[in-house]
Write an enzyme that holds these catalytic residues in place. Structure first.
Site, short mmCIF file in Angstrom:
data_model
loop_
_atom_site.label_atom_id
_atom_site.label_comp_id
_atom_site.label_asym_id
_atom_site.label_seq_id
_atom_site.Cartn_x
_atom_site.Cartn_y
_atom_site.Cartn_z
N ASP A 156 51.72 41.91 43.55
CA ASP A 156 50.89 42.08 44.75
C ASP A 156 51.79 42.66 45.84
O ASP A 156 52.63 41.95 46.41
CB ASP A 156 50.32 40.72 45.20
CG ASP A 156 49.26 40.18 44.26
OD1 ASP A 156 49.38 40.40 43.03
OD2 ASP A 156 48.32 39.51 44.74
N LYS A 220 43.36 44.86 47.47
CA LYS A 220 43.31 43.48 47.95
C LYS A 220 43.24 43.46 49.47
O LYS A 220 43.93 44.23 50.14
CB LYS A 220 44.57 42.75 47.45
CG LYS A 220 44.73 41.32 47.93
CD LYS A 220 45.99 40.70 47.32
CE LYS A 220 46.31 39.34 47.92
NZ LYS A 220 47.56 38.76 47.36
N LYS A 256 40.31 42.21 45.14
CA LYS A 256 40.75 40.83 45.37
C LYS A 256 40.65 40.49 46.86
O LYS A 256 41.50 40.89 47.64
CB LYS A 256 42.18 40.63 44.88
CG LYS A 256 42.73 39.22 45.13
CD LYS A 256 44.16 39.08 44.61
CE LYS A 256 44.77 37.74 45.00
NZ LYS A 256 46.17 37.59 44.50
#
Length: 320
Positions: A156, A220, A256
Protein backbone atom coordinates in the site's frame (compact mmCIF):
# COMPACT_ATOMS: atom_id res chain seq x y z
CA UNK A 1 -12.56 -12.56 -17.00
CA UNK A 2 -11.01 -9.06 -16.86
CA UNK A 3 -7.24 -8.88 -16.78
CA UNK A 4 -5.16 -7.32 -14.03
CA UNK A 5 -3.38 -3.99 -14.24
CA UNK A 6 -0.58 -3.22 -16.65
CA UNK A 7 1.24 0.08 -16.93
CA UNK A 8 0.02 1.83 -18.97
CA UNK A 9 -2.88 0.26 -20.85
CA UNK A 10 -2.07 0.33 -24.55
CA UNK A 11 -5.11 2.50 -25.26
CA UNK A 12 -3.57 5.30 -23.21
CA UNK A 13 0.13 5.17 -24.12
CA UNK A 14 -0.07 8.57 -25.79
CA UNK A 15 -1.61 10.09 -22.66
CA UNK A 16 1.50 9.28 -20.63
CA UNK A 17 4.10 10.22 -23.26
CA UNK A 18 4.96 13.55 -21.65
CA UNK A 19 4.03 15.83 -18.79
CA UNK A 20 1.96 18.03 -21.07
CA UNK A 21 0.16 15.04 -22.61
CA UNK A 22 -0.71 13.65 -19.18
CA UNK A 23 -1.92 17.04 -17.98
CA UNK A 24 -4.04 17.42 -21.11
CA UNK A 25 -5.57 13.98 -20.57
CA UNK A 26 -6.30 14.39 -16.87
CA UNK A 27 -7.75 17.87 -17.25
CA UNK A 28 -9.79 16.64 -20.20
CA UNK A 29 -11.71 14.19 -18.01
CA UNK A 30 -15.34 15.21 -17.47
CA UNK A 31 -15.87 17.47 -14.48
CA UNK A 32 -17.57 15.93 -11.47
CA UNK A 33 -21.14 16.99 -10.68
CA UNK A 34 -20.64 17.29 -6.92
CA UNK A 35 -24.34 17.70 -6.14
CA UNK A 36 -25.30 14.71 -8.26
CA UNK A 37 -22.48 12.55 -6.85
CA UNK A 38 -23.40 13.29 -3.24
CA UNK A 39 -27.12 12.82 -3.91
CA UNK A 40 -26.57 9.42 -5.52
CA UNK A 41 -24.27 8.27 -2.69
CA UNK A 42 -26.86 9.40 -0.13
CA UNK A 43 -29.72 7.70 -1.97
CA UNK A 44 -27.86 4.39 -2.22
CA UNK A 45 -27.09 4.64 1.48
CA UNK A 46 -30.81 4.42 2.31
CA UNK A 47 -31.27 0.98 0.73
CA UNK A 48 -32.87 -1.49 3.14
CA UNK A 49 -31.08 -4.82 3.64
CA UNK A 50 -33.21 -7.68 4.98
CA UNK A 51 -32.08 -10.45 7.34
CA UNK A 52 -30.83 -13.06 4.84
CA UNK A 53 -29.12 -10.47 2.68
CA UNK A 54 -27.71 -8.81 5.78
CA UNK A 55 -26.14 -12.07 6.96
CA UNK A 56 -24.53 -12.50 3.53
CA UNK A 57 -23.32 -8.89 3.53
CA UNK A 58 -21.77 -9.22 6.99
CA UNK A 59 -19.79 -12.32 6.00
CA UNK A 60 -18.75 -10.69 2.75
CA UNK A 61 -17.58 -7.56 4.59
CA UNK A 62 -15.56 -9.63 7.07
CA UNK A 63 -13.86 -11.41 4.17
CA UNK A 64 -12.95 -8.03 2.64
CA UNK A 65 -11.22 -6.50 5.66
CA UNK A 66 -7.56 -5.55 5.67
CA UNK A 67 -7.22 -5.83 9.45
CA UNK A 68 -4.76 -3.10 10.26
CA UNK A 69 -2.32 -1.95 12.91
CA UNK A 70 -0.13 1.00 11.99
CA UNK A 71 1.06 2.44 15.27
CA UNK A 72 4.45 3.42 16.57
CA UNK A 73 3.88 1.11 19.53
CA UNK A 74 3.30 -2.00 17.40
CA UNK A 75 5.13 -5.06 18.73
CA UNK A 76 5.61 -8.58 17.34
CA UNK A 77 3.21 -9.85 19.99
CA UNK A 78 0.51 -7.38 18.96
CA UNK A 79 0.93 -8.31 15.30
CA UNK A 80 0.75 -12.05 16.07
CA UNK A 81 -2.42 -11.49 18.11
CA UNK A 82 -3.96 -9.53 15.24
CA UNK A 83 -3.06 -12.34 12.83
CA UNK A 84 -4.73 -14.85 15.13
CA UNK A 85 -7.85 -12.71 15.21
CA UNK A 86 -7.84 -12.38 11.43
CA UNK A 87 -7.60 -16.15 11.02
CA UNK A 88 -10.32 -16.90 13.61
CA UNK A 89 -12.36 -13.71 14.08
CA UNK A 90 -14.91 -15.50 16.30
CA UNK A 91 -13.28 -18.49 18.04
CA UNK A 92 -16.73 -19.69 19.16
CA UNK A 93 -17.94 -19.98 15.56
CA UNK A 94 -15.57 -21.47 13.03
CA UNK A 95 -17.98 -20.68 10.18
CA UNK A 96 -16.92 -17.04 10.47
CA UNK A 97 -14.89 -16.05 7.40
CA UNK A 98 -11.24 -15.07 7.70
CA UNK A 99 -10.23 -11.52 6.84
CA UNK A 100 -8.55 -10.73 3.52
CA UNK A 101 -5.24 -9.40 4.82
CA UNK A 102 -3.30 -8.15 7.80
CA UNK A 103 -1.83 -4.70 7.13
CA UNK A 104 1.34 -3.68 8.97
CA UNK A 105 4.48 -1.58 8.67
CA UNK A 106 7.35 -3.14 6.64
CA UNK A 107 9.36 -4.11 9.71
CA UNK A 108 6.44 -6.27 10.89
CA UNK A 109 5.80 -7.99 7.54
CA UNK A 110 8.00 -11.00 8.34
CA UNK A 111 6.29 -11.48 11.70
CA UNK A 112 2.86 -11.38 10.03
CA UNK A 113 3.99 -13.73 7.26
CA UNK A 114 5.12 -16.33 9.76
CA UNK A 115 1.98 -16.01 11.87
CA UNK A 116 -0.32 -16.34 8.84
CA UNK A 117 1.36 -19.37 7.27
CA UNK A 118 -1.25 -21.78 5.96
CA UNK A 119 -4.22 -19.46 6.51
CA UNK A 120 -4.53 -18.01 3.00
CA UNK A 121 -4.62 -14.51 4.50
CA UNK A 122 -2.44 -11.98 2.70
CA UNK A 123 0.22 -9.80 4.28
CA UNK A 124 -0.23 -6.17 3.26
CA UNK A 125 2.47 -3.66 4.06
CA UNK A 126 2.36 0.12 3.83
CA UNK A 127 5.44 1.61 2.21
CA UNK A 128 6.91 4.64 0.42
CA UNK A 129 7.38 6.68 3.62
CA UNK A 130 3.80 6.11 4.79
CA UNK A 131 1.73 8.12 5.65
CA UNK A 132 3.21 11.41 4.40
CA UNK A 133 5.14 10.07 1.43
CA UNK A 134 7.83 12.68 1.99
CA UNK A 135 11.00 10.91 0.96
CA UNK A 136 13.27 10.59 -2.05
CA UNK A 137 12.35 7.91 -4.58
CA UNK A 138 15.32 5.63 -3.79
CA UNK A 139 14.24 5.57 -0.14
CA UNK A 140 10.64 4.79 -1.12
CA UNK A 141 11.79 1.95 -3.37
CA UNK A 142 14.02 0.55 -0.61
CA UNK A 143 10.99 0.63 1.70
CA UNK A 144 9.01 -1.40 -0.83
CA UNK A 145 11.89 -3.79 -1.46
CA UNK A 146 12.28 -4.52 2.25
CA UNK A 147 8.57 -5.24 2.62
CA UNK A 148 8.40 -7.54 -0.40
CA UNK A 149 11.54 -9.43 0.63
CA UNK A 150 10.02 -9.87 4.10
CA UNK A 151 7.05 -11.61 2.52
CA UNK A 152 4.47 -8.88 1.83
CA UNK A 153 1.89 -10.02 -0.71
CA UNK A 154 0.52 -6.52 -1.16
CA UNK A 155 2.04 -3.05 -0.98
CA UNK A 156 0.00 0.00 0.00
CA UNK A 157 1.90 3.04 -1.28
CA UNK A 158 1.08 6.72 -0.84
CA UNK A 159 1.34 9.20 -3.66
CA UNK A 160 3.24 12.47 -3.34
CA UNK A 161 0.23 14.72 -2.74
CA UNK A 162 2.37 17.83 -2.88
CA UNK A 163 3.57 16.96 -6.37
CA UNK A 164 0.06 16.07 -7.47
CA UNK A 165 -1.47 19.30 -6.14
CA UNK A 166 1.32 21.30 -7.77
CA UNK A 167 0.38 19.72 -11.10
CA UNK A 168 3.51 17.57 -11.44
CA UNK A 169 1.47 14.62 -12.66
CA UNK A 170 4.26 12.89 -14.57
CA UNK A 171 6.41 12.82 -11.41
CA UNK A 172 3.61 11.07 -9.52
CA UNK A 173 2.99 8.73 -12.46
CA UNK A 174 6.66 7.77 -12.74
CA UNK A 175 6.89 7.08 -8.99
CA UNK A 176 3.92 4.70 -9.17
CA UNK A 177 5.44 2.95 -12.20
CA UNK A 178 8.74 2.55 -10.32
CA UNK A 179 7.02 1.14 -7.23
CA UNK A 180 4.99 -1.23 -9.40
CA UNK A 181 8.22 -2.45 -11.00
CA UNK A 182 9.73 -3.01 -7.54
CA UNK A 183 6.70 -5.11 -6.60
CA UNK A 184 7.15 -7.18 -9.74
CA UNK A 185 5.07 -10.35 -9.79
CA UNK A 186 5.46 -10.86 -6.05
CA UNK A 187 3.07 -8.24 -4.68
CA UNK A 188 -0.08 -6.44 -5.79
CA UNK A 189 0.04 -2.65 -5.55
CA UNK A 190 -2.53 -0.47 -3.83
CA UNK A 191 -2.11 3.26 -4.51
CA UNK A 192 -3.33 5.59 -1.74
CA UNK A 193 -4.47 9.07 -2.77
CA UNK A 194 -5.33 10.56 0.64
CA UNK A 195 -8.57 11.91 -0.80
CA UNK A 196 -9.10 14.20 2.20
CA UNK A 197 -6.06 16.21 1.09
CA UNK A 198 -6.95 16.40 -2.62
CA UNK A 199 -9.61 19.07 -1.93
CA UNK A 200 -11.90 18.51 -4.93
CA UNK A 201 -13.80 15.66 -6.55
CA UNK A 202 -12.15 16.56 -9.86
CA UNK A 203 -8.77 15.90 -8.26
CA UNK A 204 -9.96 12.55 -6.92
CA UNK A 205 -11.11 11.55 -10.42
CA UNK A 206 -7.77 12.66 -11.89
CA UNK A 207 -5.80 10.79 -9.22
CA UNK A 208 -7.87 7.66 -9.87
CA UNK A 209 -7.06 7.70 -13.57
CA UNK A 210 -3.43 8.57 -12.91
CA UNK A 211 -3.06 5.60 -10.57
CA UNK A 212 -4.73 3.22 -13.00
CA UNK A 213 -2.64 4.42 -15.95
CA UNK A 214 0.51 3.84 -13.89
CA UNK A 215 -0.40 0.22 -13.15
CA UNK A 216 -2.14 0.22 -9.77
CA UNK A 217 -3.85 -3.05 -8.93
CA UNK A 218 -6.03 -1.17 -6.40
CA UNK A 219 -6.85 2.46 -5.84
CA UNK A 220 -7.31 3.39 -2.20
CA UNK A 221 -8.91 6.42 -0.60
CA UNK A 222 -6.86 7.14 2.47
CA UNK A 223 -4.17 6.37 5.01
CA UNK A 224 -6.58 6.65 7.93
CA UNK A 225 -4.20 9.21 9.44
CA UNK A 226 -6.01 12.45 8.50
CA UNK A 227 -9.34 13.94 9.54
CA UNK A 228 -11.25 13.13 6.31
CA UNK A 229 -10.85 9.55 5.10
CA UNK A 230 -13.20 7.25 3.14
CA UNK A 231 -16.65 8.68 2.41
CA UNK A 232 -19.46 7.27 0.28
CA UNK A 233 -19.13 10.06 -2.35
CA UNK A 234 -15.37 9.75 -2.84
CA UNK A 235 -15.61 5.95 -2.95
CA UNK A 236 -18.48 6.14 -5.44
CA UNK A 237 -16.37 8.40 -7.62
CA UNK A 238 -13.48 5.93 -7.55
CA UNK A 239 -15.83 3.05 -8.34
CA UNK A 240 -17.10 4.96 -11.38
CA UNK A 241 -13.48 5.46 -12.46
CA UNK A 242 -12.61 1.74 -12.31
CA UNK A 243 -15.87 0.89 -14.10
CA UNK A 244 -15.07 3.30 -16.93
CA UNK A 245 -11.44 2.17 -17.10
CA UNK A 246 -12.45 -1.48 -17.49
CA UNK A 247 -14.99 -0.53 -20.15
CA UNK A 248 -12.20 1.09 -22.19
CA UNK A 249 -9.32 -1.29 -21.52
CA UNK A 250 -10.70 -4.62 -20.28
CA UNK A 251 -8.48 -4.24 -17.21
CA UNK A 252 -10.12 -4.55 -13.79
CA UNK A 253 -8.80 -2.49 -10.87
CA UNK A 254 -9.70 -2.94 -7.22
CA UNK A 255 -10.96 -0.27 -4.81
CA UNK A 256 -10.18 0.09 -1.11
CA UNK A 257 -11.93 2.67 1.07
CA UNK A 258 -9.95 3.10 4.30
CA UNK A 259 -10.35 5.04 7.51
CA UNK A 260 -13.51 5.96 9.38
CA UNK A 261 -15.57 2.86 8.46
CA UNK A 262 -16.44 1.49 11.88
CA UNK A 263 -19.96 0.05 11.84
CA UNK A 264 -21.80 -2.75 10.07
CA UNK A 265 -24.28 -0.17 8.80
CA UNK A 266 -21.48 1.81 7.18
CA UNK A 267 -19.89 -1.29 5.63
CA UNK A 268 -23.18 -2.36 4.09
CA UNK A 269 -23.64 1.10 2.59
CA UNK A 270 -20.30 0.70 0.84
CA UNK A 271 -21.23 -2.78 -0.42
CA UNK A 272 -24.43 -1.33 -1.89
CA UNK A 273 -22.31 1.29 -3.67
CA UNK A 274 -20.18 -1.48 -5.14
CA UNK A 275 -23.14 -3.59 -6.26
CA UNK A 276 -25.03 -0.70 -7.83
CA UNK A 277 -22.03 0.99 -9.48
CA UNK A 278 -19.69 -1.75 -10.71
CA UNK A 279 -21.68 -4.90 -10.05
CA UNK A 280 -21.00 -8.41 -8.81
CA UNK A 281 -17.56 -8.66 -10.42
CA UNK A 282 -16.20 -6.44 -7.65
CA UNK A 283 -18.07 -8.14 -4.78
CA UNK A 284 -15.04 -10.24 -3.94
CA UNK A 285 -12.02 -9.53 -1.76
CA UNK A 286 -9.72 -9.79 -4.78
CA UNK A 287 -11.28 -6.53 -6.01
CA UNK A 288 -12.72 -4.72 -2.98
CA UNK A 289 -11.33 -4.22 0.51
CA UNK A 290 -12.07 -2.29 3.65
CA UNK A 291 -9.08 -0.71 5.37
CA UNK A 292 -10.17 -1.02 8.99
CA UNK A 293 -9.25 -1.95 12.52
CA UNK A 294 -12.41 -1.48 14.62
CA UNK A 295 -14.94 -2.46 11.92
CA UNK A 296 -14.42 -6.19 12.46
CA UNK A 297 -15.66 -6.04 16.06
CA UNK A 298 -18.98 -4.50 15.10
CA UNK A 299 -19.46 -6.97 12.25
CA UNK A 300 -18.86 -9.83 14.68
CA UNK A 301 -21.36 -8.47 17.20
CA UNK A 302 -24.01 -8.04 14.50
CA UNK A 303 -23.26 -11.53 13.17
CA UNK A 304 -23.73 -13.00 16.66
CA UNK A 305 -27.01 -11.11 17.03
CA UNK A 306 -28.35 -12.57 13.78
CA UNK A 307 -27.28 -16.04 14.87
CA UNK A 308 -28.50 -16.00 18.47
CA UNK A 309 -31.10 -13.25 18.57
CA UNK A 310 -29.11 -11.52 21.32
CA UNK A 311 -26.73 -8.60 21.12
CA UNK A 312 -23.56 -9.80 22.87
CA UNK A 313 -21.89 -6.41 23.24
CA UNK A 314 -18.22 -5.36 22.99
CA UNK A 315 -17.08 -7.50 25.94
CA UNK A 316 -17.50 -10.60 23.75
CA UNK A 317 -14.96 -9.57 21.12
CA UNK A 318 -11.26 -8.92 21.48
CA UNK A 319 -10.01 -5.36 21.80
CA UNK A 320 -7.37 -4.58 19.15
Amino acid sequence: MPTSASAPASAFVDATASDSALRRFLHGLPGVDAVGLEARAAALGTRSIKTTAKAYAIDLAISMIDLTTLEGADTPGKVRALCAKGAHPDPTDRTTPTVAAICVYPDMAATAKEALAGTGIKVASVATAFPAGRAALPIKLADVRDAVEAGADEIDMVIDRGAFLAGHYLKVYEEIVAVKAECGDRARLKVIFETGELSTYDNIRRASWLGMLAGADFIKTSTGKVSVNATPPNTLLMLEAVRDYRAQTGIQIGVKPAGGIRSTKDAIKFLVLVNETVGADWLDNHWFRFGASSLLNDLLMQRQKLSTGRYSGPDYVTVD
